[in-house]
Design an enzyme around this catalytic site. Sequence first.
Site, PDB file in Angstrom:
ATOM      1  N   ILE A 194       0.819  -1.205   0.000  1.00 33.22           N
ATOM      2  CA  ILE A 194       0.000   0.000   0.000  1.00 33.22           C
ATOM      3  C   ILE A 194       0.857   1.260   0.000  1.00 33.22           C
ATOM      4  O   ILE A 194       0.557   2.229  -0.706  1.00 33.22           O
ATOM      5  CB  ILE A 194      -0.957  -0.025   1.210  1.00 33.22           C
ATOM      6  CG1 ILE A 194      -2.057  -1.071   0.965  1.00 33.22           C
ATOM      7  CG2 ILE A 194      -1.573   1.341   1.467  1.00 33.22           C
ATOM      8  CD1 ILE A 194      -2.950  -1.330   2.153  1.00 33.22           C
ATOM      9  N   SER A 213      -6.354  -0.236  10.696  1.00 33.54           N
ATOM     10  CA  SER A 213      -6.950  -1.516  10.302  1.00 33.54           C
ATOM     11  C   SER A 213      -8.314  -1.686  10.944  1.00 33.54           C
ATOM     12  O   SER A 213      -8.535  -1.261  12.086  1.00 33.54           O
ATOM     13  CB  SER A 213      -6.043  -2.670  10.721  1.00 33.54           C
ATOM     14  OG  SER A 213      -6.714  -3.910  10.600  1.00 33.54           O
ATOM     15  N   TYR A 260      -1.424  -6.389  17.241  1.00 32.50           N
ATOM     16  CA  TYR A 260      -1.520  -5.494  16.081  1.00 32.50           C
ATOM     17  C   TYR A 260      -2.834  -4.719  16.120  1.00 32.50           C
ATOM     18  O   TYR A 260      -2.862  -3.499  15.915  1.00 32.50           O
ATOM     19  CB  TYR A 260      -1.419  -6.319  14.804  1.00 32.50           C
ATOM     20  CG  TYR A 260      -1.520  -5.540  13.519  1.00 32.50           C
ATOM     21  CD1 TYR A 260      -0.405  -4.890  12.979  1.00 32.50           C
ATOM     22  CD2 TYR A 260      -2.719  -5.480  12.817  1.00 32.50           C
ATOM     23  CE1 TYR A 260      -0.494  -4.192  11.784  1.00 32.50           C
ATOM     24  CE2 TYR A 260      -2.816  -4.789  11.621  1.00 32.50           C
ATOM     25  CZ  TYR A 260      -1.704  -4.149  11.110  1.00 32.50           C
ATOM     26  OH  TYR A 260      -1.801  -3.447   9.916  1.00 32.50           O
ATOM     27  N   THR A 277      -1.188  -7.755  -0.021  1.00 27.71           N
ATOM     28  CA  THR A 277       0.101  -7.087   0.117  1.00 27.71           C
ATOM     29  C   THR A 277       1.135  -8.087   0.628  1.00 27.71           C
ATOM     30  O   THR A 277       0.779  -9.112   1.213  1.00 27.71           O
ATOM     31  CB  THR A 277       0.021  -5.919   1.115  1.00 27.71           C
ATOM     32  OG1 THR A 277      -0.247  -6.443   2.422  1.00 27.71           O
ATOM     33  CG2 THR A 277      -1.072  -4.929   0.727  1.00 27.71           C
TER      34      THR A 277
END
Length: 311
Positions: free
Chosen positions: A39, A166, A193, A226
Amino acid sequence: MKEYTKSGYHSASKHFHDGDLEVDCSGQHYMITGANSGIGKCIATEIAKRGGTIHMVCRNPKTAQEAKCEIINATDNQNVMVHILDMCDSRAVYNFAKNFCAENDVLHTLVNNAGCMINTRQLTTDGIVGIEKNFATNTLGTYILTTTLLPALEKTEKSRVVTVTSGGMLVQKLNINDLQFEKLDPFDGTMAYAQNKRQQVVMTEQWSKQHPGVHFSCMHPGWADTPAVRTSMPEFYEKMKDRLRSAEEGADTAVWLAISSAAVGLASGQFFQDRKEVSTHLPLAHTKVSHREEEGLMSALDNLVKKVTNL
């Protein structure tokens, strides 16, 4: 499943205004972290196509140089520079940002894109203090880079900070009592995360209140194909690979937030998905916390900055 996959993007894109991205970025400076792949590279490429001066902040010199050449070849824009920096090294991030402000007159836009998802608990080894690596990269590194670059950002009107977060954060409630996951047993990299991404959303909201002269926003790219997803989430990738968005589709809203006049005309501090403001909390998810706890995160981060930079 419906919104985050490529079909969700294609559905949402029917309502995009193509003219929003018809922007001349010449003479403007854009810094993108993690710009060597995925990205981040797509964001850098799209802005370079429109004449912007690109500052690629990358950890790996080889892949950064390769990406720089590819961006120049694809855009015929020679104003692409590489800065080598590991975002988990707090002292290095601080020194880089201080030097950038000293050596450059202005920065128009910062895109916080770099991130990591390490599935075992590891500490940084920068010789100052050991910090859990996911937190060091995703949260503390983003905090230090952004706040230290504010003098350069505040030199121009309508400067922007865009943070790539996210949707995983939607199932996480901010926890300021265990920022480095010392109590998380067993350690779960995916959960760490997602908690970091919740922290980024709170940081964005708080920055918007503290610095009204800069436009802050964060965005969810959807589920995109990705290198990071393939490496960090191999099982998810194998299950979803035929439904994932392209990296370009994942980058679209970040590009829109970074350059369009439509985006900067909206309220600062918002969370976006497919060029639309969306809620930072799901109904009945019980993820809301008090303003005092949100301010507590910023205070904890500020204290960590003082510690790691020996201020």
